[in-house]
Design a protein around this motif. Structure first.
Motif, mmCIF file in Angstrom:
data_model
loop_
_atom_site.group_PDB
_atom_site.id
_atom_site.type_symbol
_atom_site.label_atom_id
_atom_site.label_comp_id
_atom_site.label_asym_id
_atom_site.label_seq_id
_atom_site.Cartn_x
_atom_site.Cartn_y
_atom_site.Cartn_z
ATOM 1 N N TYR A 130 4.347 -2.242 -11.800
ATOM 2 C CA TYR A 130 5.075 -2.372 -10.548
ATOM 3 C C TYR A 130 4.214 -3.069 -9.493
ATOM 4 N N VAL A 131 4.812 -4.052 -8.805
ATOM 5 C CA VAL A 131 4.156 -4.716 -7.680
ATOM 6 C C VAL A 131 5.131 -4.691 -6.509
ATOM 7 N N LEU A 132 4.682 -4.153 -5.387
ATOM 8 C CA LEU A 132 5.527 -4.056 -4.194
ATOM 9 C C LEU A 132 4.981 -4.985 -3.114
ATOM 10 N N ARG A 133 5.820 -5.940 -2.679
ATOM 11 C CA ARG A 133 5.476 -6.820 -1.560
ATOM 12 C C ARG A 133 6.351 -6.416 -0.383
ATOM 13 N N HIS A 134 5.735 -6.154 0.786
ATOM 14 C CA HIS A 134 6.533 -5.607 1.885
ATOM 15 C C HIS A 134 5.803 -5.692 3.222
ATOM 16 N N PHE A 135 6.596 -5.431 4.300
ATOM 17 C CA PHE A 135 6.053 -5.187 5.637
ATOM 18 C C PHE A 135 5.918 -3.683 5.865
ATOM 19 N N ARG A 136 6.984 -2.962 5.524
ATOM 20 C CA ARG A 136 6.979 -1.505 5.619
ATOM 21 C C ARG A 136 8.100 -0.944 4.751
ATOM 22 N N ALA A 137 7.821 -0.797 3.478
ATOM 23 C CA ALA A 137 8.808 -0.245 2.542
ATOM 24 C C ALA A 137 8.385 1.180 2.210
ATOM 25 N N GLU A 138 8.411 2.033 3.237
ATOM 26 C CA GLU A 138 7.811 3.359 3.108
ATOM 27 C C GLU A 138 8.523 4.240 2.088
ATOM 28 N N ILE A 139 9.831 4.116 1.982
ATOM 29 C CA ILE A 139 10.556 4.935 1.002
ATOM 30 C C ILE A 139 10.086 4.596 -0.411
ATOM 31 N N LEU A 197 0.789 -5.369 1.099
ATOM 32 C CA LEU A 197 1.306 -5.224 2.455
ATOM 33 C C LEU A 197 1.042 -6.507 3.233
ATOM 34 N N TYR A 198 2.095 -7.109 3.779
ATOM 35 C CA TYR A 198 1.966 -8.355 4.539
ATOM 36 C C TYR A 198 2.030 -8.088 6.032
ATOM 37 N N THR A 199 1.403 -8.955 6.781
ATOM 38 C CA THR A 199 1.513 -8.945 8.238
ATOM 39 C C THR A 199 2.366 -10.140 8.635
ATOM 40 N N PHE A 200 2.712 -10.226 9.904
ATOM 41 C CA PHE A 200 3.516 -11.360 10.350
ATOM 42 C C PHE A 200 2.707 -12.654 10.297
ATOM 43 N N GLU A 201 1.377 -12.517 10.223
ATOM 44 C CA GLU A 201 0.523 -13.702 10.113
ATOM 45 C C GLU A 201 0.410 -14.179 8.660
ATOM 46 N N THR A 202 0.365 -13.243 7.717
ATOM 47 C CA THR A 202 0.219 -13.631 6.304
ATOM 48 C C THR A 202 1.560 -13.923 5.626
ATOM 49 N N TRP A 203 2.649 -13.503 6.249
ATOM 50 C CA TRP A 203 3.971 -13.640 5.643
ATOM 51 C C TRP A 203 4.429 -15.080 5.428
ATOM 52 N N PRO A 204 4.258 -16.015 6.390
ATOM 53 C CA PRO A 204 4.808 -17.368 6.195
ATOM 54 C C PRO A 204 4.366 -18.040 4.896
ATOM 55 N N ALA A 205 3.137 -17.820 4.471
ATOM 56 C CA ALA A 205 2.664 -18.441 3.234
ATOM 57 C C ALA A 205 3.340 -17.840 1.997
ATOM 58 N N GLU A 206 3.757 -16.576 2.093
ATOM 59 C CA GLU A 206 4.382 -15.894 0.957
ATOM 60 C C GLU A 206 5.892 -16.102 0.900
ATOM 61 N N LYS A 207 6.500 -16.365 2.053
ATOM 62 C CA LYS A 207 7.965 -16.440 2.152
ATOM 63 C C LYS A 207 8.616 -17.336 1.101
ATOM 64 N N PRO A 208 8.090 -18.545 0.832
ATOM 65 C CA PRO A 208 8.742 -19.400 -0.178
ATOM 66 C C PRO A 208 8.710 -18.810 -1.587
ATOM 67 N N SER A 220 -4.163 9.155 4.252
ATOM 68 C CA SER A 220 -4.981 7.959 4.006
ATOM 69 C C SER A 220 -4.220 6.632 4.100
ATOM 70 N N ARG A 221 -2.916 6.665 4.335
ATOM 71 C CA ARG A 221 -2.135 5.423 4.275
ATOM 72 C C ARG A 221 -2.544 4.448 5.368
ATOM 73 N N ALA A 222 -2.465 3.180 5.005
ATOM 74 C CA ALA A 222 -2.798 2.118 5.953
ATOM 75 C C ALA A 222 -1.593 1.875 6.870
ATOM 76 N N PRO A 223 -1.842 1.559 8.144
ATOM 77 C CA PRO A 223 -0.730 1.257 9.047
ATOM 78 C C PRO A 223 -0.050 -0.045 8.651
ATOM 79 N N THR A 224 1.239 -0.149 8.973
ATOM 80 C CA THR A 224 2.002 -1.352 8.687
ATOM 81 C C THR A 224 2.320 -2.084 9.994
ATOM 82 N N PRO A 225 2.842 -3.310 9.918
ATOM 83 C CA PRO A 225 3.195 -4.029 11.146
ATOM 84 C C PRO A 225 4.219 -3.295 12.019
ATOM 85 N N PHE A 226 4.950 -2.341 11.443
ATOM 86 C CA PHE A 226 5.981 -1.626 12.195
ATOM 87 C C PHE A 226 5.470 -0.312 12.784
ATOM 88 N N ASP A 227 4.239 0.080 12.467
ATOM 89 C CA ASP A 227 3.692 1.344 12.962
ATOM 90 C C ASP A 227 3.049 1.181 14.339
#
Length: 198
Positions: free
Chosen positions: A4-13, A29-40, A191-198
């Motif tokens: 399993y590989v999860l790519r997300h901004f905040r897919a907490e469920i 976990l992507y940020t709004f800065e790293t997302w544009p390169a992954e979007k395509p 221990s969870r890392a914060p997300t762009p929505f936190d």
């Protein structure tokens, strides 16, 4: 064993589902800065995307339900699945308000929306849940074991209300306490890392 590989901004469920079952997954976990390169590289140009053995799954609610079934957290029969789906539907109104708050740029309007979320939206959600809770007070929204509905309730309410409000809804509080006391989830929350929505 699936990979399993999860790519997300905040897919907490999705993360909580994996954690609850002790299932390993790659958490990207992507940020709004790293997302544009992954979007395509994503279907529909949006997140989250769950990749299972190289196959991509999209749309957050659909992924939640699919993964809960795969991991045995979607209820034991069609009646329990219906009751979990009902929780999903009830939570969608809260999610819409949270998204509205996130996108609001005006500070005063944002503060008003946050106040309404705490004082109106979340209490109404909890009141509705309280009416649906099993009368025997198991600490689960459905049946007698942890399920997707419990995790959705936890994520929807966590950090968005106070103890005084929570104490008005004992069945909902029991669900929150049961999720929070799960040993795997407790360790993850610490221990969870914060997300762009936190």
């Amino acid at each position: 064993m699936p990979v399993y590989v999860l790519r997300h901004f905040r897919a907490e469920i999705i993360r909580l589902l994996f954690v609850a079952k002790g299932q390993e997954f790659e958490d990207k976990l992507y940020t709004f800065e790293t997302w544009p390169a992954e979007k395509p590289n994503t279907p529909f140009g949006q997140l989250p995307v769950l990749t299972v053995d190289g196959k991509d799954y999209t749309e957050y609610t659909a992924i939640n339900r699919f993964l809960a079934r795969e991991l045995g957290l979607m209820g034991s029969n069609s009646q329990e699945e219906y009751e979990i789906d009902r929780v999903i539907s009830l939570s969608s109104g809260v999610s819409a308000e949270v998204i509205k708050i996130f996108h609001e740029q005006d500070k005063d309007k944002k503060a008003q929306l946050e106040k309404s979320l705490r004082e109106n939206v979340i209490p109404k959600f909890m009141s509705n849940l309280e009416q649906l809770a099993p009368p025997e007070g198991t600490g689960f929204c459905v049946g007698n074991k942890l399920n997707l509905g419990d995790l959705i309730i936890f994520d929807t309410i966590d950090g968005k209300t106070d103890d005084a409000t929570m104490n008005k809804f004992p069945s909902v509080k029991a669900i929150m306490d049961k999720v929070r006391s799960n040993e795997r989830i407790k360790a993850y929350l610490a221990s969870r890392a914060p997300t762009p929505f936190d």
